[in-house]
Design an enzyme around this catalytic site. Structure first.
Site, PDB file in Angstrom:
ATOM      1  N   SER A 207      35.295 -41.222  -6.586  1.00 14.17           N
ATOM      2  CA  SER A 207      35.063 -41.659  -7.954  1.00 14.17           C
ATOM      3  C   SER A 207      33.611 -41.446  -8.392  1.00 14.17           C
ATOM      4  CB  SER A 207      35.494 -43.125  -8.083  1.00 14.17           C
ATOM      5  OG  SER A 207      35.561 -43.531  -9.416  1.00 14.17           O
TER       6      SER A 207
ATOM      7  N   ASP B 166      26.276 -28.989  -9.403  1.00 16.11           N
ATOM      8  CA  ASP B 166      26.371 -28.062 -10.535  1.00 16.11           C
ATOM      9  C   ASP B 166      24.994 -27.695 -11.091  1.00 16.11           C
ATOM     10  OD1 ASP B 166      29.081 -28.068 -10.264  1.00 16.11           O
ATOM     11  OD2 ASP B 166      29.479 -29.428 -11.936  1.00 16.11           O
TER      12      ASP B 166
ATOM     13  N   LYS C 118      39.491 -38.332  -6.175  1.00 16.37           N
ATOM     14  CA  LYS C 118      40.045 -39.143  -7.261  1.00 16.37           C
ATOM     15  C   LYS C 118      39.216 -38.930  -8.524  1.00 16.37           C
ATOM     16  CE  LYS C 118      41.356 -43.811  -8.682  1.00 16.37           C
ATOM     17  NZ  LYS C 118      40.632 -43.821  -9.970  1.00 16.37           N
TER      18      LYS C 118
END
Length: 676
Positions: A463, A474, A488
């Site tokens: 999460s 990224d 998840k």
């Protein structure tokens, strides 16, 4: 699972009991209304668009039977044939509120379960053959249901003998073992006389929503209470969170700073067989107990002693349970907060000072924040203090953030934490049930730390941990080290049904529904796939059913358009070099060798589907495994310069966190690469 009384609890972990005197189950007055309201909420507001029609009905039907009798050891072929008339009526039951088909199926289920318990209690009155060539099959999920009651009873008898063997192998004679099992089944029998229709309704509703995704759930009033106990970490006595899986109270989380975590002897997916009070109290088996009963048995006053008999996660069929002694204590909030320290790591001919920050969860004091308290407690504020603390200690050359076992928490904190390491820009995207995409960004341009950064994750990082890790990856801001994360990427809202139905004085349980999905700023999702590390370790969790991808009907991975963001750097070249050097170091690392052997052992265990019901062979295999475990423990102790132990001594394995040590080495190498 391969242990215990598979069918004496429901698939969602609640103990199964029956109506007295074999009476049929009937819906309560509010059930029709709740069913229609939940069906409407799913059809109109769930993230996954779902039509309540015959196509869904047949999936609900199969899911319902799977939840009630997954191992195909209760229903008869004739029962299933009779149920087929209801296959395309499940949707009608939801839309009309006429729940008779679901309750009629449950009545047959309850009858069969009652027959199993009665048979077992009767069989326990006589001596059983524990030295046979009979073979017990543990995985019947893909096998047909039994064609006759006599076939079914033959299987129940094999299971009973296996349970007796487990007890006899743990230093009980057969008479004692039969006495223990008799008490266990008599306890179940008491429950069989106190079943409520709420259990049938909860099972059916969760068969319905379970066909859509694994995190949407209806919780009965009692189920809602159990859920909130777990969410509030009420098991503060020993610092664990529990659920019930296949009869066993199973550890879902070990709370940082609690007695369990400090003992080093308890891990996620361990199963608790029995509990004893004090240093000399007798063990009482809690297999088959429901969650609330298990909680009450384990909890106790601070300073008191509790002993647990535990089957470790992934233990073999023949493993002997281990005993763990704990002193109950209050979990101090400080123990669950951010921790930091400076580590000195040798890298080549140099020593590198690395700041290590451990984040157990993403916490946030919303009350203080809403009251404009500038010193409100939060993960990001505490990490900011840690980074400032490094400066006061003379500075560090790099920072590593340890997110292992961090199951998430506040979305706001995942965003704010990311903001400490980037100047500005998006952190995560959210798409709701209507398809609206919201980009959540770093709220300010303040950059607290711009130096070399690594993030350590494992399969239990989920999460908010995945949101932060993905953003750092990224942006090219950090090197991600460890294992593939949980995967998840969905968000749930909790709806108390008394509020939905506008009856505040009632307790109708609650409905947890998936309403949105998170996406990385590059447009991909962490759903199912998790975050893939740049520098990886093999995972012992790969052989266990842990992670979103192992869950039935988990939402699929997909992508949306990337957000507008500017990567801080391109790490591909550096990452490949770090991974290559890491792999070379691991070839000569003995702990890495042990880990790979452990993983192969788990795979071998999970491949075993049957067992010969011969106590002598069973005990021989158990002794061989214990000798092997002792040998491996002493090999580890020798490498650490510790004296060997014997089988009669406490066999606690030496605490070696080579993953952290190696990850710090990767961080030191990253510093060197960036300097060049």
């Amino acid at each position: 699972m391969l242990y215990g009384l598979w069918t004496l609890s429901s698939a969602n972990g609640q103990a199964i009991t029956l109506m007295p005197n074999g009476e049929d189950f009937e819906p309560l007055p509010q059930h029709a209304t709740i069913a229609k309201v939940i069906a409407d909420m799913v059809a109109n507001y769930h993230y996954k668009k779902t039509r309540i029609d015959d196509s869904l009905s047949t999936r609900i039907f199969d899911m319902y039977l799977d939840r009630l009798d997954k191992s195909h050891t209760l229903f008869l072929t004739s029962d299933i044939k009779g149920f087929e008339t209801y296959r395309f009526q499940m949707d009608d039951a939801l839309l009309s509120g006429n729940l008779s088909p679901a309750f009629e199926i449950y009545t047959v289920y309850a009858k069969r379960l009652n027959e199993q318990v009665d048979y077992t209690l009767s069989a326990l009155k006589t001596t059983q053959n524990l030295f046979s060539t009979d073979v017990l099959d543990f995985t019947r999920e893909q096998m047909p249901w039994f064609g006759s009651a006599s076939e079914e009873e033959a299987y129940w008898n094999k299971r009973l003998r296996y349970e007796l063997m487990l007890l006899c192998a743990n230093k009980k004679n057969e008479k004692e073992a039969r006495g223990i099992l008799t008490k266990r089944y008599e306890k179940f029998k008491v429950k069989l006389e106190n079943q409520k229709s709420e259990n049938a309704f909860e099972q059916f509703m969760n068969a319905f929503v379970g066909t859509i995704d694994p995190h949407t759930a209806y919780l009965s009033p009692r189920g809602a209470d159990d859920f909130n106990i777990m969410m509030n970490k009420s098991l503060v006595g020993i610092g664990i969170e529990l659920n019930v899986q296949d009869e066993y109270p199973t550890i879902m989380n070990v709370i940082k700073g609690g007695p369990s975590e400090k003992s080093g002897q308890i891990a996620v997916n361990d199963r608790i067989q029995a509990v004893a009070e004090g240093e000399k109290g007798q063990f009482e088996e809690i297999i088959g107990w429901d969650l609330q009963e298990s909680i009450q048995k384990i909890r106790g006053a601070a300073g008191s002693v509790v002993r647990l008999r535990i089957l470790p996660a992934g233990a073999t069929l023949t493993a002997r349970a281990k005993e763990v002694t704990l002193i109950r204590d209050k979990i101090v909030l400080e123990d669950q907060k951010v921790k930091y320290e400076v580590k000195t790591i040798r890298q080549g001919n140099r020593e590198r000072k690395i700041g290590l920050i451990t984040i157990p969860n993403f916490y946030f004091d919303a009350v203080a924040y809403n009251n404009d308290d500038k010193n409100y407690t939060s993960t990001s504020n505490d990490v900011r203090k840690a980074l400032e603390g490094f400066k006061s200690q003379g500075g560090v050359e790099g920072v590593m953030i340890d997110l292992r076992n961090n199951g998430g928490g506040s979305l706001k904190e995942a965003i704010d934490l990311s903001g400490l390491f980037i100047k500005n820009g998006p952190v995560v995207q959210l798409r709701d049930a209507q398809g609206k995409i919201t980009v959540n960004s770093d709220p300010d341009s303040l950059l607290v730390y711009s130096g070399p950064l690594t993030v350590l994750i494992n399969r239990l990082s989920a999460s908010a941990s995945e949101i932060f890790s993905a953003a750092m990856q990224d942006y090219g801001r950090a090197v991600i080290i460890g294992e593939q994360s949980f995967g998840k990427s969905t968000a749930q809202n909790i709806y108390p049904l008394n509020r939905v139905l506008q009856q505040p004085d009632k307790n109708y349980g609650q409905f947890n529904m998936t309403y949105a999905k998170f996406y990385r700023i590059n447009g991909g999702s962490t759903q199912n796939r998790g975050v893939t590390p740049d520098v990886s370790f093999p995972s012992r969790y790969s052989s266990l059913s842990i992670g979103e991808s192992t869950m039935k009907n988990a939402l699929a991975y997909d992508e949306i358009a990337a957000a507008a963001f500017a990567p801080v750097s391109q790490m591909n070249g550096i990452n490949k070099t770090l991974e290559k050097d890491h792999e070379e170091r691991m070839l000569t690392n003995p702990e890495f060798k042990f880990l790979k052997e452990d993983i192969e052992k788990l795979k071998e265990i999970n491949a075993r589907k049957s067992l010969v019901l011969d106590l002598k062979k069973f005990e021989a295999i158990q002794a061989e495994q214990e000798n092997e475990d002792l040998k491996r423990t002493n090999e580890r102790r020798k490498l650490l310069g510790l004296t060997p132990i014997t089988a009669t001594e406490a066999q606690e394995k030496p605490k070696v966190d080579y993953v952290k040590d190696e990850s710090l080495q990767v961080t030191a190498e990253l510093i060197s690469k960036i300097e060049k």
